[in-house]
Design a protein around this motif. Structure first.
Motif, PDB file in Angstrom:
ATOM      1  N   VAL A 146    -135.415   7.983  58.857  1.00  0.00           N
ATOM      2  CA  VAL A 146    -134.067   7.805  58.074  1.00  0.00           C
ATOM      3  C   VAL A 146    -134.394   8.397  56.708  1.00  0.00           C
ATOM      4  O   VAL A 146    -135.421   7.719  55.999  1.00  0.00           O
ATOM      5  CB  VAL A 146    -133.870   6.105  58.173  1.00  0.00           C
ATOM      6  N   VAL A 147    -133.332   9.192  56.245  1.00  0.00           N
ATOM      7  CA  VAL A 147    -133.242   9.508  54.848  1.00  0.00           C
ATOM      8  C   VAL A 147    -131.940   9.001  54.284  1.00  0.00           C
ATOM      9  O   VAL A 147    -130.875   9.374  54.785  1.00  0.00           O
ATOM     10  CB  VAL A 147    -133.479  11.040  54.976  1.00  0.00           C
ATOM     11  N   ILE A 148    -132.097   8.157  53.313  1.00  0.00           N
ATOM     12  CA  ILE A 148    -130.657   7.598  52.415  1.00  0.00           C
ATOM     13  C   ILE A 148    -130.753   8.069  51.039  1.00  0.00           C
ATOM     14  O   ILE A 148    -131.425   7.402  50.097  1.00  0.00           O
ATOM     15  CB  ILE A 148    -130.762   6.206  52.714  1.00  0.00           C
ATOM     16  N   PRO A 149    -130.015   9.228  50.954  1.00  0.00           N
ATOM     17  CA  PRO A 149    -130.104   9.396  49.252  1.00  0.00           C
ATOM     18  C   PRO A 149    -128.859   8.657  48.387  1.00  0.00           C
ATOM     19  O   PRO A 149    -128.022   8.327  49.141  1.00  0.00           O
ATOM     20  CB  PRO A 149    -129.866  10.955  49.210  1.00  0.00           C
ATOM     21  N   SER A 150    -129.198   8.639  47.196  1.00  0.00           N
ATOM     22  CA  SER A 150    -128.203   8.254  46.310  1.00  0.00           C
ATOM     23  C   SER A 150    -127.577   9.347  45.842  1.00  0.00           C
ATOM     24  O   SER A 150    -128.018  10.369  45.353  1.00  0.00           O
ATOM     25  CB  SER A 150    -128.936   7.501  45.138  1.00  0.00           C
ATOM     26  N   LEU A 151    -126.129   9.237  45.695  1.00  0.00           N
ATOM     27  CA  LEU A 151    -125.228  10.357  45.728  1.00  0.00           C
ATOM     28  C   LEU A 151    -125.552  10.722  44.145  1.00  0.00           C
ATOM     29  O   LEU A 151    -125.732   9.808  43.441  1.00  0.00           O
ATOM     30  CB  LEU A 151    -123.735  10.047  45.718  1.00  0.00           C
ATOM     31  N   PRO A 152    -125.493  12.118  43.760  1.00  0.00           N
ATOM     32  CA  PRO A 152    -125.373  12.371  42.173  1.00  0.00           C
ATOM     33  C   PRO A 152    -124.421  11.849  41.415  1.00  0.00           C
ATOM     34  O   PRO A 152    -123.154  11.658  41.944  1.00  0.00           O
ATOM     35  CB  PRO A 152    -125.242  13.929  42.316  1.00  0.00           C
ATOM     36  N   SER A 207    -119.894   8.021  35.948  1.00  0.00           N
ATOM     37  CA  SER A 207    -120.418   9.318  36.690  1.00  0.00           C
ATOM     38  C   SER A 207    -120.121   9.068  38.132  1.00  0.00           C
ATOM     39  O   SER A 207    -119.522  10.051  38.930  1.00  0.00           O
ATOM     40  CB  SER A 207    -121.785   9.561  36.350  1.00  0.00           C
ATOM     41  N   SER A 208    -120.118   7.872  38.786  1.00  0.00           N
ATOM     42  CA  SER A 208    -119.754   7.578  40.054  1.00  0.00           C
ATOM     43  C   SER A 208    -118.003   8.090  40.280  1.00  0.00           C
ATOM     44  O   SER A 208    -117.776   8.320  41.365  1.00  0.00           O
ATOM     45  CB  SER A 208    -120.107   6.379  40.805  1.00  0.00           C
ATOM     46  N   ALA A 209    -117.456   7.515  39.550  1.00  0.00           N
ATOM     47  CA  ALA A 209    -116.092   7.641  39.362  1.00  0.00           C
ATOM     48  C   ALA A 209    -115.707   9.221  39.630  1.00  0.00           C
ATOM     49  O   ALA A 209    -114.752   9.311  39.978  1.00  0.00           O
ATOM     50  CB  ALA A 209    -115.388   6.955  38.541  1.00  0.00           C
ATOM     51  N   SER A 250    -130.131   7.975  41.021  1.00  0.00           N
ATOM     52  CA  SER A 250    -129.989   9.550  41.001  1.00  0.00           C
ATOM     53  C   SER A 250    -129.373   9.573  39.663  1.00  0.00           C
ATOM     54  O   SER A 250    -129.604  10.772  39.020  1.00  0.00           O
ATOM     55  CB  SER A 250    -128.923  10.085  42.005  1.00  0.00           C
ATOM     56  N   GLY A 251    -128.960   8.827  38.748  1.00  0.00           N
ATOM     57  CA  GLY A 251    -128.621   9.014  37.247  1.00  0.00           C
ATOM     58  C   GLY A 251    -127.389   9.728  37.285  1.00  0.00           C
ATOM     59  O   GLY A 251    -126.661  10.151  38.076  1.00  0.00           O
ATOM     60  N   PRO A 252    -126.813   9.742  35.912  1.00  0.00           N
ATOM     61  CA  PRO A 252    -125.289  10.237  35.983  1.00  0.00           C
ATOM     62  C   PRO A 252    -125.505  11.615  35.914  1.00  0.00           C
ATOM     63  O   PRO A 252    -126.697  12.307  35.886  1.00  0.00           O
ATOM     64  CB  PRO A 252    -125.117   9.880  34.397  1.00  0.00           C
ATOM     65  N   THR A 253    -124.374  12.326  36.356  1.00  0.00           N
ATOM     66  CA  THR A 253    -124.431  13.822  36.674  1.00  0.00           C
ATOM     67  C   THR A 253    -124.263  14.271  35.064  1.00  0.00           C
ATOM     68  O   THR A 253    -123.691  13.504  34.234  1.00  0.00           O
ATOM     69  CB  THR A 253    -123.298  14.238  37.140  1.00  0.00           C
ATOM     70  N   THR A 254    -125.098  15.329  34.868  1.00  0.00           N
ATOM     71  CA  THR A 254    -125.094  16.094  33.528  1.00  0.00           C
ATOM     72  C   THR A 254    -124.254  17.134  33.221  1.00  0.00           C
ATOM     73  O   THR A 254    -124.231  17.947  32.189  1.00  0.00           O
ATOM     74  CB  THR A 254    -126.461  16.058  33.170  1.00  0.00           C
ATOM     75  N   GLU A 255    -123.436  17.536  34.395  1.00  0.00           N
ATOM     76  CA  GLU A 255    -122.638  18.838  34.377  1.00  0.00           C
ATOM     77  C   GLU A 255    -121.661  18.718  35.369  1.00  0.00           C
ATOM     78  O   GLU A 255    -121.580  17.873  36.477  1.00  0.00           O
ATOM     79  CB  GLU A 255    -123.293  20.136  34.728  1.00  0.00           C
ATOM     80  N   ALA A 256    -120.398  19.340  35.181  1.00  0.00           N
ATOM     81  CA  ALA A 256    -119.240  19.286  36.004  1.00  0.00           C
ATOM     82  C   ALA A 256    -119.537  20.181  37.450  1.00  0.00           C
ATOM     83  O   ALA A 256    -120.642  20.834  37.525  1.00  0.00           O
ATOM     84  CB  ALA A 256    -117.956  19.965  35.344  1.00  0.00           C
ATOM     85  N   GLY A 257    -118.780  19.766  38.378  1.00  0.00           N
ATOM     86  CA  GLY A 257    -118.720  20.182  39.798  1.00  0.00           C
ATOM     87  C   GLY A 257    -119.433  19.851  40.932  1.00  0.00           C
ATOM     88  O   GLY A 257    -119.686  20.238  42.080  1.00  0.00           O
ATOM     89  N   TRP A 258    -119.890  18.336  40.667  1.00  0.00           N
ATOM     90  CA  TRP A 258    -120.668  17.531  41.714  1.00  0.00           C
ATOM     91  C   TRP A 258    -119.417  17.035  42.738  1.00  0.00           C
ATOM     92  O   TRP A 258    -119.462  15.876  42.450  1.00  0.00           O
ATOM     93  CB  TRP A 258    -121.612  16.636  41.114  1.00  0.00           C
ATOM     94  N   ASN A 259    -118.864  17.786  43.337  1.00  0.00           N
ATOM     95  CA  ASN A 259    -117.900  17.406  44.375  1.00  0.00           C
ATOM     96  C   ASN A 259    -118.632  17.355  45.686  1.00  0.00           C
ATOM     97  O   ASN A 259    -119.799  17.547  45.821  1.00  0.00           O
ATOM     98  CB  ASN A 259    -116.735  18.502  44.470  1.00  0.00           C
ATOM     99  N   ARG A 260    -117.885  17.016  46.929  1.00  0.00           N
ATOM    100  CA  ARG A 260    -118.544  16.692  48.104  1.00  0.00           C
ATOM    101  C   ARG A 260    -119.155  17.963  48.549  1.00  0.00           C
ATOM    102  O   ARG A 260    -120.231  17.888  49.282  1.00  0.00           O
ATOM    103  CB  ARG A 260    -117.304  16.338  49.172  1.00  0.00           C
ATOM    104  N   TYR A 261    -118.814  19.156  48.330  1.00  0.00           N
ATOM    105  CA  TYR A 261    -119.380  20.453  48.879  1.00  0.00           C
ATOM    106  C   TYR A 261    -120.623  20.809  48.210  1.00  0.00           C
ATOM    107  O   TYR A 261    -121.534  21.186  48.673  1.00  0.00           O
ATOM    108  CB  TYR A 261    -118.471  21.519  48.485  1.00  0.00           C
ATOM    109  N   ASP A 308    -130.851  21.497  42.259  1.00  0.00           N
ATOM    110  CA  ASP A 308    -129.589  21.965  41.843  1.00  0.00           C
ATOM    111  C   ASP A 308    -129.388  21.496  40.263  1.00  0.00           C
ATOM    112  O   ASP A 308    -128.429  21.258  40.125  1.00  0.00           O
ATOM    113  CB  ASP A 308    -128.288  22.201  42.401  1.00  0.00           C
ATOM    114  N   GLY A 309    -130.415  21.244  39.527  1.00  0.00           N
ATOM    115  CA  GLY A 309    -130.287  20.521  38.182  1.00  0.00           C
ATOM    116  C   GLY A 309    -130.095  19.215  38.214  1.00  0.00           C
ATOM    117  O   GLY A 309    -130.159  18.626  36.984  1.00  0.00           O
ATOM    118  N   GLN A 310    -129.969  18.315  39.341  1.00  0.00           N
ATOM    119  CA  GLN A 310    -129.679  16.969  39.307  1.00  0.00           C
ATOM    120  C   GLN A 310    -130.637  16.228  39.991  1.00  0.00           C
ATOM    121  O   GLN A 310    -131.234  16.598  40.976  1.00  0.00           O
ATOM    122  CB  GLN A 310    -128.287  16.946  40.121  1.00  0.00           C
ATOM    123  N   ARG A 311    -131.242  15.283  39.255  1.00  0.00           N
ATOM    124  CA  ARG A 311    -132.208  14.330  40.037  1.00  0.00           C
ATOM    125  C   ARG A 311    -131.359  13.555  41.156  1.00  0.00           C
ATOM    126  O   ARG A 311    -130.099  13.272  41.066  1.00  0.00           O
ATOM    127  CB  ARG A 311    -132.448  13.175  38.855  1.00  0.00           C
TER     128      ARG A 311
END
Length: 371
Positions: free
Chosen positions: A132-138, A292-294, A143-154, A77-80
């Motif tokens: 076991v799969v352990i992703p880093s949250l967007p 970006s994590s905040a 995973s790097g900074p998010t680059t667009e809005a909307g990366w909520n839990r859903y 979805d456009g996010q690393r």
């Protein structure tokens, strides 16, 4: 793009040299005489952590240990998305997707991986094995900074559904802590055909304000409610800021490693090792993902795609002693299929660090129950 690439951590030496220089010239905040922690972290505690970070901590050693784990990146979805993927040698092992919280990283779960993939070596049975799969949250770490809005839990939950599809898992369990305890039930909601169950360490169900609801709480649940009220009054400032103006603190922690340390350490406290604290802080610092994590708190608080019905996937809770106290009658309002509920008299918010055997044992019990 749906390709998956191998990944290794390779921090440039210039970044480590810059960090070292910043730690050598740190300017500490002043505090009132007496060193009380009522207004925040004590100066002597932060100084001890900085001394350890500057003089003893070995990032290259940690980097080498982390690079022993199979790591990958992919674009969803456009996010690393960076993730760990460790497969068990045990035939028929279940797949387990683990989502970390804030201010941790994927490192929150690395110390329990071998217990999960190789259970016989740790007092378990072959049928307890997991891939076991352990992703880093967007927006977090590699995973790097998010680059667009909307990366909520859903949105994260939808990304995790796609990740597990790409990895070829037709059935899996979703687990999580902290932010991961918010994301994982939503994974079950968006992928019920494939999620066997969801195991979390908190169910964040709060009173609705209806007096009738409060009147139905048991005496024990009223005591648990007092813990929530204390946390809201005394410890929740970070969440209020990150839900409203995350960029304000973001500018500070992007420029100051000690600022990042203090902002993270307010929740770590002294219940985990200095190495664990600094490793998580290092990953935020080196990837410049403090801001970006905040933002995930802001995105959640402003989400427009909030489901209006309870989750239906089987859910299990392991509630540890010194942690958010989940209230069952409120949790049952938000989750219609709670099948496992275990309260521990030990441990705390970072259960995989404080009481890993208890956490692993509960995960095994839950997995047997749902699959």
């Amino acid at each position: 793009m749906s390709s998956i690439s191998e990944f290794k951590i390779a921090v440039p030496q210039d970044d480590l040299d810059d960090l070292s220089a910043r730690l050598r010239r740190v300017r500490f905040a002043n505090e009132l005489p007496g060193g009380s922690d009522e207004a925040g972290l004590r100066l002597d505690y932060i100084k001890r952590l900085v001394d350890y970070w500057r003089d003893e901590y070995d990032w290259r050693g940690v980097e080498a240990r982390l690079n022993q784990l199979p790591q990958y990146v992919t674009l969803i979805d456009g996010q690393r998305v960076h993730f760990i993927h460790v497969k068990s040698a045990v035939p028929g092992a279940r797949a387990l997707l683990l989502t970390h919280g804030w201010p941790t990283t994927f490192v929150e779960y690395t110390n329990v991986i071998d217990r999960l993939v190789n259970p016989v070596a740790h007092g378990g049975n072959p049928e307890d094995a997991f891939h076991v799969v352990i992703p880093s949250l967007p927006g977090f770490g590699f995973s790097g900074p998010t680059t667009e809005a909307g990366w909520n839990r859903y949105r994260v939950a939808r990304a995790w559904k796609e990740l597990m599809r790409r990895l070829g898992y037709d059935r899996y369990i979703a687990g999580g802590n902290d932010v991961g305890s918010l994301v994982s039930p939503e994974v079950g909601r968006v992928d019920p055909e494939h999620v066997m169950g969801v195991h979390v360490t908190q169910l964040f169900s709060f009173p609705s304000g209806d007096p009738a609801e409060l009147g139905k709480l048991s005496p024990e649940e009223h005591e648990q409610l007092k813990v929530l009220q204390w946390f809201e009054a005394s410890m929740n400032g970070y969440q209020k800021l990150q839900q409203t103006k995350p960029q304000n603190i973001g500018h500070a922690i992007a420029d100051s490693p000690v600022g990042q340390l203090a902002w993270s350490a307010q929740l770590f406290g002294e219940v985990v090792t200095p190495e664990f604290i600094i490793t998580n802080v290092m990953i935020y610092w080196l990837t410049n993902t403090g801001a970006s994590s905040a933002r995930i708190y802001y995105e959640d608080a402003h989400a427009a795609d909030v489901p209006g019905t309870p989750t239906r996937v089987p859910i299990g809770l392991s509630n540890f002693a010194w942690d958010f106290q989940s209230i069952r009658s409120l949790a049952e309002r938000d989750h219609s299929n709670i099948v496992f509920w275990n309260r521990h008299q030990a441990g705390g918010h970072f259960a995989t660090q404080m009481t890993p055997d208890l956490w692993v044992d509960d995960m095994r019990k839950f997995a047997r129950l749902v699959g």
